[in-house]
Design a protein around this motif. Structure first.
Motif, PDB file in Angstrom:
ATOM      1  N   GLN A  47       0.830  -1.194   0.000  1.00  0.00           N
ATOM      2  CA  GLN A  47       0.000   0.000   0.000  1.00  0.00           C
ATOM      3  C   GLN A  47       0.876   1.260   0.000  1.00  0.00           C
ATOM      4  O   GLN A  47       0.547   2.262  -0.614  1.00  0.00           O
ATOM      5  N   HIS A  48       2.025   1.150   0.667  1.00  0.00           N
ATOM      6  CA  HIS A  48       2.922   2.294   0.799  1.00  0.00           C
ATOM      7  C   HIS A  48       3.593   2.638  -0.540  1.00  0.00           C
ATOM      8  O   HIS A  48       3.786   3.811  -0.852  1.00  0.00           O
TER       9      HIS A  48
ATOM     10  N   GLY B  95      -5.292  -2.069  10.532  1.00  0.00           N
ATOM     11  CA  GLY B  95      -5.678  -1.257   9.382  1.00  0.00           C
ATOM     12  C   GLY B  95      -6.151   0.124   9.803  1.00  0.00           C
ATOM     13  O   GLY B  95      -5.781   1.129   9.198  1.00  0.00           O
ATOM     14  N   TYR B  98      -3.120   2.073  10.795  1.00  0.00           N
ATOM     15  CA  TYR B  98      -2.316   2.472   9.640  1.00  0.00           C
ATOM     16  C   TYR B  98      -2.988   3.602   8.861  1.00  0.00           C
ATOM     17  O   TYR B  98      -2.345   4.565   8.449  1.00  0.00           O
ATOM     18  N   ALA B  99      -4.310   3.483   8.696  1.00  0.00           N
ATOM     19  CA  ALA B  99      -5.018   4.446   7.849  1.00  0.00           C
ATOM     20  C   ALA B  99      -5.187   5.803   8.522  1.00  0.00           C
ATOM     21  O   ALA B  99      -5.334   6.815   7.842  1.00  0.00           O
ATOM     22  N   THR B 100      -5.197   5.829   9.852  1.00  0.00           N
ATOM     23  CA  THR B 100      -5.514   7.088  10.530  1.00  0.00           C
ATOM     24  C   THR B 100      -4.300   7.734  11.171  1.00  0.00           C
ATOM     25  O   THR B 100      -4.418   8.786  11.777  1.00  0.00           O
ATOM     26  N   ARG B 119       6.048   5.475   7.304  1.00  0.00           N
ATOM     27  CA  ARG B 119       5.162   6.624   7.236  1.00  0.00           C
ATOM     28  C   ARG B 119       5.653   7.728   8.140  1.00  0.00           C
ATOM     29  O   ARG B 119       6.109   7.425   9.240  1.00  0.00           O
TER      30      ARG B 119
END
Lengths: 213, 119
Positions: A47-48, B95, B98-100, B119
């Motif tokens: 996804q990254h 998830g 990761y998404a927030t 990230r």
């Protein structure tokens, strides 16, 4: 008050078979917890950096991956045949099917080893010398190959354990009582099929990504 | 094979079971070739969807027929479902995290020793 119709209690053998199978299912559940996070790390990394992942995926050998998939599915068939033959007490057939299963597992590992050697020569093993030809995102490509080596290595380790268990069963089929041999082949079969299922998901994730782009 | 003929009844059962296993195997091979072939057709996100769908069908075939989940014992099925639900919870929680997760307002100074993060 009329007595309810009661089924005869299951035999000690039936109970033991059921208990051991359940024990194996619980073990396989913990194995799922082990492999699950590996797939999760793959998803997050993909996804990254989707583009670099697709490019890196194209560096794997899809022909060998597909061939190995067909081999492993066939080994699941021979294992299923061994389980059925052992359940029916046809030991000579069960032993032959087990031999074939172990052989197919060994061929799978040999093909995988050949792939690893090629990957190593192409500098695709993560580390100081990693270099994926023609890919802009080297870090993401390295991440792909980190997951690739970890996941396929972990799978190969499980398969090796499976082959050892099948080899032990080939010996046990000679000496163990029919019900014991059948129960044990059943358990090894469950484990073998689980390892096959892990590969069913690893194959498209690692070998088929990015083929159409 | 000689021994199979010694017991006609057991032999018939065994032959049926083996024919079924062969049928499942053929289905599995066809599905594997469908996944491999579809990967070369540009479908965008559809490629991943086909892969996941086919892998799920293959898994169901192996689990239900080769791993005998169809047998009339509910508890192994339950163990299997509980494991899947737990993995689903694990994936969902990770998830959401990761998404927030918000990246830091000012990135840390980059240097040769700074570990790279996703990230």
């Amino acid at each position: 008050m009329s007595a309810p119709a009661i089924l005869p209690p299951p035999s000690a053998d039936t109970q033991r078979n059921y208990q051991t199978r359940l024990g194996m299912w619980v073990f396989l559940s913990t194995e799922l917890m082990f492999f699950g996070p590996v797939f999760w790390s793959y998803l997050v990394a993909r996804q990254h950096a989707p583009a670099a992942f697709a490019q890196a995926g194209r560096l794997t050998n899809a022909w060998l991956g597909t061939g190995n998939t067909l081999l492993l599915l066939t080994s699941s068939l021979t294992m299923a045949l061994a389980v059925e033959a052992a359940r029916h007490g046809v030991r000579s057939y069960a032993r032959r099917a087990l031999w074939l299963t172990a052989l197919l597992g060994c061929v799978f590992l040999a093909v995988k080893g050949y792939e690893y050697v090629n990957d190593w020569h192409e500098n695709l093993f993560p580390g100081a010398h990693f270099h994926a030809l023609g890919i802009a995102g080297q870090d993401a490509a390295q991440m792909f190959f980190f997951v690739y080596f970890f996941a396929t290595g972990l799978h190969a380790l499980h398969l090796t354990i499976g082959i050892v268990m099948v080899a032990v069963m080939i010996r046990r089929m000679r000496t163990a009582a029919r019900s014991v041999a059948s129960r044990e082949v059943d358990l090894v079969g469950l484990y073998w099929h689980f390892v096959d299922i892990v590969w069913i998901f690893l194959f498209p994730a690692l070998y088929l990504i990015g083929r159409s782009s | 094979m000689k021994k199979i003929h010694e017991d006609q009844h057991a032999g018939g059962d065994l032959r049926r079971a083996m024919h079924k296993a062969l049928g499942i195997w053929l289905l599995l091979l066809v599905l594997a070739l469908i996944t491999a072939g579809s990967a070369y057709i540009p479908l965008g996100a559809g490629n991943a969807a086909v892969n996941v769908a086919v892998a799920t069908i293959k898994t169901l075939l192996v689990a239900v027929y080769f791993m005998h989940l169809r047998e009339p014992y509910p508890v192994p099925r339950l163990a299997c479902i509980v494991a899947l639900v737990l993995v689903a919870i694990l994936f969902t929680l990770s998830g959401i995290d990761y998404a927030t997760r918000v990246p830091p307002a000012s990135p840390p100074p980059a240097g040769p020793d700074t570990p790279r993060t996703l990230r």
